[in-house]
Design a protein around this motif. Structure first.
Motif, PDB file in Angstrom:
ATOM      1  N   GLU A   1     -99.943  47.844-147.424  1.00 15.58           N
ATOM      2  CA  GLU A   1    -100.447  48.551-147.055  1.00 15.58           C
ATOM      3  C   GLU A   1    -100.574  50.080-148.206  1.00 15.58           C
ATOM      4  O   GLU A   1    -101.816  50.395-148.682  1.00 15.58           O
ATOM      5  CB  GLU A   1    -100.738  49.318-145.944  1.00 15.58           C
ATOM      6  CG  GLU A   1    -101.048  48.372-144.667  1.00 15.58           C
ATOM      7  CD  GLU A   1    -100.246  48.963-143.366  1.00 15.58           C
ATOM      8  OE1 GLU A   1    -100.904  50.569-143.599  1.00 15.58           O
ATOM      9  OE2 GLU A   1    -100.462  48.036-142.738  1.00 15.58           O
ATOM     10  N   ILE A   2     -99.826  49.844-148.977  1.00 17.70           N
ATOM     11  CA  ILE A   2     -99.460  51.160-150.202  1.00 17.70           C
ATOM     12  C   ILE A   2    -100.661  50.993-151.625  1.00 17.70           C
ATOM     13  O   ILE A   2    -100.764  51.541-151.505  1.00 17.70           O
ATOM     14  CB  ILE A   2     -98.132  51.638-150.085  1.00 17.70           C
ATOM     15  CG1 ILE A   2     -97.599  51.649-148.818  1.00 17.70           C
ATOM     16  CG2 ILE A   2     -97.891  52.665-150.935  1.00 17.70           C
ATOM     17  CD1 ILE A   2     -95.922  52.518-148.812  1.00 17.70           C
ATOM     18  N   ALA A   3    -100.252  49.908-152.060  1.00 18.01           N
ATOM     19  CA  ALA A   3    -100.960  49.176-152.679  1.00 18.01           C
ATOM     20  C   ALA A   3    -102.243  49.289-152.443  1.00 18.01           C
ATOM     21  O   ALA A   3    -103.016  50.079-152.978  1.00 18.01           O
ATOM     22  CB  ALA A   3    -100.648  47.807-153.346  1.00 18.01           C
ATOM     23  N   ARG A   4    -102.952  49.511-150.945  1.00 15.83           N
ATOM     24  CA  ARG A   4    -104.141  49.771-151.120  1.00 15.83           C
ATOM     25  C   ARG A   4    -104.287  50.908-151.304  1.00 15.83           C
ATOM     26  O   ARG A   4    -105.747  51.052-151.509  1.00 15.83           O
ATOM     27  CB  ARG A   4    -104.568  48.689-149.606  1.00 15.83           C
ATOM     28  CG  ARG A   4    -106.419  48.539-149.162  1.00 15.83           C
ATOM     29  CD  ARG A   4    -105.897  48.464-147.719  1.00 15.83           C
ATOM     30  NE  ARG A   4    -105.564  47.023-147.808  1.00 15.83           N
ATOM     31  CZ  ARG A   4    -105.768  46.198-147.220  1.00 15.83           C
ATOM     32  NH1 ARG A   4    -106.967  46.629-146.210  1.00 15.83           N
ATOM     33  NH2 ARG A   4    -104.603  45.336-146.208  1.00 15.83           N
ATOM     34  N   MET A   9    -107.176  55.302-154.302  1.00 16.39           N
ATOM     35  CA  MET A   9    -107.474  56.585-154.540  1.00 16.39           C
ATOM     36  C   MET A   9    -107.138  56.661-156.202  1.00 16.39           C
ATOM     37  O   MET A   9    -106.554  57.355-156.827  1.00 16.39           O
ATOM     38  CB  MET A   9    -105.232  56.922-153.832  1.00 16.39           C
ATOM     39  CG  MET A   9    -105.274  58.037-153.219  1.00 16.39           C
ATOM     40  SD  MET A   9    -103.286  58.286-152.461  1.00 16.39           S
ATOM     41  CE  MET A   9    -102.764  59.271-153.248  1.00 16.39           C
ATOM     42  N   GLY A  10    -107.309  55.216-156.640  1.00 13.44           N
ATOM     43  CA  GLY A  10    -106.556  55.130-158.019  1.00 13.44           C
ATOM     44  C   GLY A  10    -106.205  55.180-159.372  1.00 13.44           C
ATOM     45  O   GLY A  10    -106.115  55.769-160.273  1.00 13.44           O
ATOM     46  N   LEU A  11    -105.163  54.711-158.354  1.00 15.60           N
ATOM     47  CA  LEU A  11    -103.960  54.607-158.891  1.00 15.60           C
ATOM     48  C   LEU A  11    -103.155  53.097-159.209  1.00 15.60           C
ATOM     49  O   LEU A  11    -104.066  52.212-158.250  1.00 15.60           O
ATOM     50  CB  LEU A  11    -102.496  55.461-158.241  1.00 15.60           C
ATOM     51  CG  LEU A  11    -102.527  56.784-157.618  1.00 15.60           C
ATOM     52  CD1 LEU A  11    -101.632  57.643-156.512  1.00 15.60           C
ATOM     53  CD2 LEU A  11    -102.657  57.538-158.950  1.00 15.60           C
ATOM     54  N   ASN A  12    -102.724  53.019-160.408  1.00 14.47           N
ATOM     55  CA  ASN A  12    -102.201  51.950-160.305  1.00 14.47           C
ATOM     56  C   ASN A  12    -100.652  51.273-159.889  1.00 14.47           C
ATOM     57  O   ASN A  12    -100.126  51.833-159.039  1.00 14.47           O
ATOM     58  CB  ASN A  12    -101.529  50.833-161.660  1.00 14.47           C
ATOM     59  CG  ASN A  12    -103.288  51.440-162.330  1.00 14.47           C
ATOM     60  OD1 ASN A  12    -104.577  51.351-162.080  1.00 14.47           O
ATOM     61  ND2 ASN A  12    -103.105  51.992-163.491  1.00 14.47           N
ATOM     62  N   SER A  13    -100.767  49.692-158.921  1.00 16.54           N
ATOM     63  CA  SER A  13     -99.299  49.182-158.773  1.00 16.54           C
ATOM     64  C   SER A  13     -99.154  48.287-159.273  1.00 16.54           C
ATOM     65  O   SER A  13     -99.719  47.117-160.106  1.00 16.54           O
ATOM     66  CB  SER A  13    -100.164  48.879-157.192  1.00 16.54           C
ATOM     67  OG  SER A  13    -100.343  49.935-156.357  1.00 16.54           O
ATOM     68  N   ALA A  14     -97.568  47.969-159.475  1.00 18.50           N
ATOM     69  CA  ALA A  14     -97.122  46.895-160.070  1.00 18.50           C
ATOM     70  C   ALA A  14     -96.026  46.420-158.638  1.00 18.50           C
ATOM     71  O   ALA A  14     -94.651  47.180-157.995  1.00 18.50           O
ATOM     72  CB  ALA A  14     -95.945  47.378-161.363  1.00 18.50           C
ATOM     73  N   ASP A  34    -101.925  45.718-160.105  1.00 18.49           N
ATOM     74  CA  ASP A  34    -102.538  45.714-161.460  1.00 18.49           C
ATOM     75  C   ASP A  34    -101.619  44.840-162.310  1.00 18.49           C
ATOM     76  O   ASP A  34    -102.180  44.247-163.318  1.00 18.49           O
ATOM     77  CB  ASP A  34    -102.447  46.786-161.756  1.00 18.49           C
ATOM     78  CG  ASP A  34    -103.864  47.906-160.855  1.00 18.49           C
ATOM     79  OD1 ASP A  34    -104.870  47.189-161.466  1.00 18.49           O
ATOM     80  OD2 ASP A  34    -102.993  49.002-160.148  1.00 18.49           O
ATOM     81  N   LEU A  35     -99.742  44.746-162.163  1.00 18.57           N
ATOM     82  CA  LEU A  35     -99.057  44.246-162.807  1.00 18.57           C
ATOM     83  C   LEU A  35     -98.214  43.729-162.175  1.00 18.57           C
ATOM     84  O   LEU A  35     -97.705  44.453-160.931  1.00 18.57           O
ATOM     85  CB  LEU A  35     -98.830  45.144-164.035  1.00 18.57           C
ATOM     86  CG  LEU A  35     -97.715  44.624-164.447  1.00 18.57           C
ATOM     87  CD1 LEU A  35     -98.110  43.784-165.698  1.00 18.57           C
ATOM     88  CD2 LEU A  35     -97.332  45.782-165.395  1.00 18.57           C
TER      89      LEU A  35
END
Length: 108
Positions: A1-4, A9-14, A34-35
């Protein structure tokens, strides 16, 4: 949920992973990540069993599949006396250079 939420919000997640989960777990987060930072401990399954408590067949299978659909950075800590033999390094080099492990979404 946080990654979604981050994606919205336009932020990347790894995600940092050893890959020892079901493929379904990866599929559930693929749209939002994203990675992937993918850690391999031992390429040899018997050594992996000895030092990590289980073989690495699922891990290598997940890595292969993930490399076909996501951006992945593979990391392998070199541990003296554990995974630093000529054979270990030969296998690691083979894995890294084998076309099936090449990640089409990876960027230099």
């Amino acid at each position: 949920e946080i990654a979604r939420e981050y994606r919205q919000m336009g932020l990347n997640s790894a995600v940092e992973t050893c890959g020892c989960v079901s493929w379904d777990a990866f599929e559930a987060v693929l749209p939002w990540i994203d990675l992937f930072l993918f850690d391999l401990k031992c390429i040899d399954s018997a050594k992996h069993q000895q030092y990590c408590g289980r073989g690495n067949e699922q891990i290598l299978s997940n890595l292969s599949r993930l490399c076909q659909c996501a951006r992945v950075i593979v990391r392998m800590p070199i541990i003296p006396g554990i995974n630093d033999t000529d054979e270990d390094l030969r296998l690691a080099t083979w894995i890294i250079n084998c076309p099936m492990w090449r990640c089409p979404k990876a960027k230099p």
